[in-house]
Design a protein around this motif. Structure first.
Motif, PDB file in Angstrom:
ATOM      1  N   ARG A   1       1.144  -1.268   0.089  1.00 50.35           N
ATOM      2  CA  ARG A   1      -0.051   0.147  -0.398  1.00 50.35           C
ATOM      3  C   ARG A   1       0.862   1.141   0.204  1.00 50.35           C
ATOM      4  O   ARG A   1       1.859   1.702   0.201  1.00 50.35           O
TER       5      ARG A   1
ATOM      6  N   ARG B   1      -7.551   2.450   8.562  1.00 53.58           N
ATOM      7  CA  ARG B   1      -7.525   1.589   7.203  1.00 53.58           C
ATOM      8  C   ARG B   1      -7.066   1.886   5.934  1.00 53.58           C
ATOM      9  O   ARG B   1      -6.383   1.705   5.183  1.00 53.58           O
ATOM     10  N   SER B   2      -8.022   2.966   6.210  1.00 52.19           N
ATOM     11  CA  SER B   2      -7.696   4.065   4.411  1.00 52.19           C
ATOM     12  C   SER B   2      -7.216   5.408   4.874  1.00 52.19           C
ATOM     13  O   SER B   2      -6.980   5.738   3.871  1.00 52.19           O
TER      14      SER B   2
END
Length: 153
Positions: free
Chosen positions: A88, A119-120
């Motif tokens: 990521r 998570r984002s």
């Protein structure tokens, strides 16, 4: 450069020394390198880097406020990238910065503290201090975490 704590890395968790080497090599040819940013510590919970005042000043001889923002965004983005993981990436979404005092010489050192690591999205407090440990700047950076784009072959 100060030494990172001795750690045993795994395929998913590199050692502190490996992280320092990685971020130092990634800094090559970037704005951070031109500004003299040097990574001192790197771990998923804490990133520390320093930058010389000399060469990063405004016309009055004080550390340029934009230089502090570049340092804050650099350490905050690295912290977010470490949190995001190997597959990521972290991209800056927002940064704000408050300048507390002027600095004319020496180094300034930035240290990240995670405020929220999802998570984002990940958000970090960045404290920048002078050589005497006095707070020069406080910044907050928020990064969006995304899947890394496929590598070109």
């Amino acid at each position: 450069m100060s030494e990172a704590p001795a750690e045993t890395g795994t395929p998913d968790q590199p050692t502190g020394e490996e992280l320092l080497a990685l971020f130092t090599s990634m800094n090559a040819g970037t704005l951070g390198e031109r500004m003299g940013i040097e990574f001192l510590e790197a771990s998923p919970g804490r990133v520390v880097a320093r930058m010389p005042v000399e060469g990063n000043t405004q016309p009055y001889g004080l550390l340029h406020g934009g230089a502090s923002v570049v340092l804050a965004e650099t350490v905050g983005s690295v912290a977010a990238a470490l949190h995001a993981g190997r597959d990521r990436i972290a991209v800056g979404l927002d940064i704000n910065s408050t300048h507390h005092r002027g600095v004319r010489s020496g180094y300034v050192t930035a240290t990240t503290t995670p405020l929220s690591q999802g998570r984002s999205v990940a958000t970090y407090d960045v404290a920048i201090v002078d050589d005497e440990g006095r707070r020069v700047n406080t910044s907050r950076i928020t990064c969006m975490l995304r899947d890394a784009p496929p590598q070109a072959t």
